[in-house]
Design an enzyme around this catalytic site. Structure first.
Site, PDB file in Angstrom:
ATOM      1  N   ARG A  57      25.322   9.795  11.199  1.00 29.85           N
ATOM      2  CA  ARG A  57      24.665   8.805   9.930  1.00 29.85           C
ATOM      3  C   ARG A  57      23.991   7.777  10.733  1.00 29.85           C
ATOM      4  O   ARG A  57      22.746   7.382  10.299  1.00 29.85           O
ATOM      5  CB  ARG A  57      25.915   8.111   9.638  1.00 29.85           C
ATOM      6  CG  ARG A  57      26.580   8.627   8.145  1.00 29.85           C
ATOM      7  CD  ARG A  57      26.745  10.328   8.302  1.00 29.85           C
ATOM      8  NE  ARG A  57      27.260  10.764   7.198  1.00 29.85           N
ATOM      9  CZ  ARG A  57      28.832  10.901   6.982  1.00 29.85           C
ATOM     10  NH1 ARG A  57      29.536  10.354   8.041  1.00 29.85           N
ATOM     11  NH2 ARG A  57      29.161  11.388   5.844  1.00 29.85           N
ATOM     12  N   TRP A  87      33.273   6.339  11.632  1.00 33.33           N
ATOM     13  CA  TRP A  87      32.188   6.539  10.700  1.00 33.33           C
ATOM     14  C   TRP A  87      31.113   5.586  10.801  1.00 33.33           C
ATOM     15  O   TRP A  87      31.474   4.292  10.566  1.00 33.33           O
ATOM     16  CB  TRP A  87      32.530   7.316   9.361  1.00 33.33           C
ATOM     17  CG  TRP A  87      33.764   8.442   9.320  1.00 33.33           C
ATOM     18  CD1 TRP A  87      35.109   8.324   9.584  1.00 33.33           C
ATOM     19  CD2 TRP A  87      33.491   9.678   9.452  1.00 33.33           C
ATOM     20  NE1 TRP A  87      35.671   9.500   9.420  1.00 33.33           N
ATOM     21  CE2 TRP A  87      34.403  10.398   9.564  1.00 33.33           C
ATOM     22  CE3 TRP A  87      32.279  10.391   9.709  1.00 33.33           C
ATOM     23  CZ2 TRP A  87      34.761  11.821   9.702  1.00 33.33           C
ATOM     24  CZ3 TRP A  87      32.359  11.699  10.116  1.00 33.33           C
ATOM     25  CH2 TRP A  87      33.309  12.329   9.847  1.00 33.33           C
ATOM     26  N   GLU A 111      34.736  17.971   2.201  1.00 37.06           N
ATOM     27  CA  GLU A 111      34.091  17.150   1.035  1.00 37.06           C
ATOM     28  C   GLU A 111      32.999  18.207   0.531  1.00 37.06           C
ATOM     29  O   GLU A 111      31.704  17.777   0.756  1.00 37.06           O
ATOM     30  CB  GLU A 111      33.570  15.999   1.540  1.00 37.06           C
ATOM     31  CG  GLU A 111      34.747  15.193   1.649  1.00 37.06           C
ATOM     32  CD  GLU A 111      34.293  13.580   2.156  1.00 37.06           C
ATOM     33  OE1 GLU A 111      34.890  12.715   1.777  1.00 37.06           O
ATOM     34  OE2 GLU A 111      33.219  13.481   2.824  1.00 37.06           O
ATOM     35  N   TRP A 133      43.054  14.081   7.894  1.00 36.03           N
ATOM     36  CA  TRP A 133      42.530  13.070   7.723  1.00 36.03           C
ATOM     37  C   TRP A 133      43.041  12.041   6.363  1.00 36.03           C
ATOM     38  O   TRP A 133      43.094  11.164   6.234  1.00 36.03           O
ATOM     39  CB  TRP A 133      41.056  13.331   7.738  1.00 36.03           C
ATOM     40  CG  TRP A 133      40.167  13.894   6.739  1.00 36.03           C
ATOM     41  CD1 TRP A 133      39.830  15.111   6.460  1.00 36.03           C
ATOM     42  CD2 TRP A 133      40.026  12.868   5.218  1.00 36.03           C
ATOM     43  NE1 TRP A 133      39.323  15.018   5.222  1.00 36.03           N
ATOM     44  CE2 TRP A 133      39.133  14.009   4.568  1.00 36.03           C
ATOM     45  CE3 TRP A 133      39.644  11.563   5.078  1.00 36.03           C
ATOM     46  CZ2 TRP A 133      38.426  13.720   3.325  1.00 36.03           C
ATOM     47  CZ3 TRP A 133      38.932  11.299   3.897  1.00 36.03           C
ATOM     48  CH2 TRP A 133      38.521  12.361   3.014  1.00 36.03           C
ATOM     49  N   ASP A 147      36.228   2.534  10.728  1.00 35.11           N
ATOM     50  CA  ASP A 147      35.364   1.895   9.705  1.00 35.11           C
ATOM     51  C   ASP A 147      35.870   0.995   8.714  1.00 35.11           C
ATOM     52  O   ASP A 147      35.317   0.211   8.173  1.00 35.11           O
ATOM     53  CB  ASP A 147      34.349   3.043   9.077  1.00 35.11           C
ATOM     54  CG  ASP A 147      34.958   3.890   8.394  1.00 35.11           C
ATOM     55  OD1 ASP A 147      36.145   4.337   8.900  1.00 35.11           O
ATOM     56  OD2 ASP A 147      34.401   4.553   7.270  1.00 35.11           O
TER      57      ASP A 147
END
Length: 543
Positions: free
Chosen positions: A149, A457, A316, A382, A409
């Site tokens: 990211r 993240w 995801e 997770w 995060d």
């Protein structure tokens, strides 16, 4: 003695002879197995103290001695004992890793200035008389760093290797690919970095934030960069676990090679690496050509990373395109699968077998349980504890990293000044009280919890300073959870941990240049006024 993580057993030594004092005649002795740790110790302590710390052979008087001891091997390769008195320091380990962790403890015993890169004074540098016997609770004590990211240059990754080592953490999980960027050079497919490693702009904040950073963002690691990171980590007894995310979180790869996408439902040639956060609907197709592409990618990954474990994501994966794709639906029928969930499971099983044939083990996020988990897979749990519990009961190894406890995060306080607040509040104390092994597991099932991991993240962490703020001091608390067994009272002493942090460990972090969140809250320059996050209201999830 204000050590973090606190050792299992620490006892004052005899005070009759006083402390051990490092001087210009102090030498460092090591057996053959401990040579790397001795070189590391001479380097960091020599830099901080200005002392020469010349090498010596084992048995030298008045020396710091590092050696592997056969009597400790039964306690595991990471176990160590440290004995210090006026005559010297002896560090013995169950293996080379144990010796190294003992050397890290010695550095802490010398005080915060032992973590600096130049001497601030002439000393004296003293080690109190002490006897320490120590060993970790978990074999996997990790941190996942998302460099997809927001890219972290190589020097920043090496710095984090040192920070993990200082906390006796031994796994660096590198999240190398995602929708927003591809960060690993693959010689066979140069467009993965030529196209996939940078995006035109980045959203500032989350959700409906109207703010954009219009600068292109990107970067990648050459294969030699990654070999250097692996070697540097290996000298510090840290395993680097690479993650190549499939079949979802793959828009950057599809932008580079449009044929990887679902071309019968999307004009994939128009895609670019994603400039937003969240879950992209653009996922890999399931053709033999795509499988071969990723086999070729992973072949190069295995040449760089010697780790037994290879993470393939598996989380995801949006199913909308698969449901709309005639090619995917035909593939589901050909394979005799029930639906898209089983299609994803088949995809993961393929790479589980492929990795196993090469002596490696697949690791995936807990979505790999959907449709049936691959036989040899390790599950990164997770989404709370449920995935880990199910996997352990089915006989699969588990790394516990539930988001409600160890997603770094997530915001650290409710205050208005917290930068870009995400999800529920997770304070330093919350992380310290995290218990990785659920009570509902039997002893046999609990043995499948091979480790714990904190996940970082970086959608909202666009600089090293931002990463430091979110990670520390919570990673220090996590390190103690990962290292030290749960006390017989089943209650960790947060007041004592807080005292040790204030007495010494914040000063160690200062010496290391870590821009942590102060206990009193963010400093003015650590705030991000006017940038929207994604805070969750109401009570947080419970164990």
């Amino acid at each position: 003695m204000d050590l973090v993580p606190a050792p299992r057993d620490i006892r004052p030594g005899s005070v009759d002879g006083g402390p051990f004092v490092l001087g210009f005649d102090t030498r460092v002795a090591a057996d053959a197995a401990s040579g790397t740790s001795a070189r590391w110790l001479r380097s960091v302590l020599g830099t901080a103290t200005g002392l020469p710390l010349e090498p010596a052979t084992p048995g030298a008087e008045g020396a710091i001695t590092l050696q592997v001891a056969e009597r400790l091997t039964a306690l595991g390769p990471e176990a160590y004992e440290l004995v210090a008195d006026a005559s010297g320091v002896l560090i013995e380990g169950g293996g080379p890793a144990g010796v190294f962790w003992g050397a890290q403890t010695l550095r802490q015993l010398l005080g915060p200035d032992a973590f600096r890169r130049a001497p601030l004074c002439e000393g004296p540098w003293t080690v109190p008389p002490v006897r320490i016997a120590d060993a970790p609770r978990f074999a996997w004590r990790g941190m996942m760093l998302d460099v997809a990211r927001h890219f972290m240059p190589k020097d920043g990754v090496l710095r984090y290797v040192d920070l993990l080592a200082a906390h006796k953490l031994n796994v660096l999980h590198l999240h190398l690919t995602d929708d927003q960027g591809w960060r690993i050079e693959i010689g066979r497919y140069p467009r993965l970095t030529e196209v996939g490693s940078w995006r035109a702009r980045s959203r500032i904040g989350l959700e409906e934030s109207p703010l954009w950073d219009e600068r292109p963002h990107g970067g990648y690691y050459t294969q030699d960069d990654l070999r250097e990171i692996v070697a540097y980590a290996g000298e510090r007894h840290i395993t680097v676990v690479p993650e190549i995310d499939i079949p979802g979180h793959s828009q950057a790869a599809i932008a580079a090679y449009p044929e990887l996408g679902n071309t019968d439902v999307v004009e994939t040639a128009a895609l670019t690496p994603w400039d937003d956060w969240g879950i992209s609907l653009n996922v890999l197709n399931v053709s033999e050509t795509t499988l071969a592409f990723y086999e070729n990618v992973l072949t190069e990954v295995l040449e760089i990373f010697p780790s037994e474990f290879v993470h393939i994501g598996g989380d995801e994966c949006a199913k909308e395109q698969w449901r709309a794709s005639p090619a995917v639906q035909r593939r589901i029928r050909e394979l005799g699968l029930a639906d898209e969930a089983e299609m994803q499971s088949w995809f993961i099983h393929h790479f589980d077998r492929w990795l196993a044939d090469r002596g490696r083990r697949l690791v995936g996020w807990d979505e790999i349980l959907e449709g049936g988990v691959a036989p040899g897979a390790v599950v990164s749990s997770w989404q709370g504890y449920a995935g880990g519990i199910a996997a352990a009961r089915a006989g699969h190894d588990v790394v516990m990293c539930p988001q409600e406890h160890v997603y770094l995060d997530w915001r650290q306080a409710d205050g208005l000044h917290e930068p870009i607040p995400i999800a529920h509040v997770r304070t330093l104390e919350d992380v310290y009280r995290f218990e990785p092994v659920p009570d509902s597991l039997s002893r046999t099932e609990a043995a499948h919890v091979i480790g714990v991991q904190a996940n970082v993240w970086t959608e909202t962490m666009d600089s090293a300073r931002a990463v430091d703020y979110m990670v520390f001091p919570r990673l220090s608390a996590f390190a103690e959870v990962a290292w030290r067994p749960l006390p017989p009272s089943f209650e960790r002493d947060f007041a004592d941990f807080e005292r040790r942090m204030a007495a010494a460990h914040y000063a160690r972090l200062d010496a290391l240049g870590v821009e942590y969140r102060p206990p009193s809250g963010p400093r003015p320059w650590q705030r991000r006024p006017g940038v929207r996050g994604r805070p969750n209201e109401g009570p947080p999830p419970v164990r």
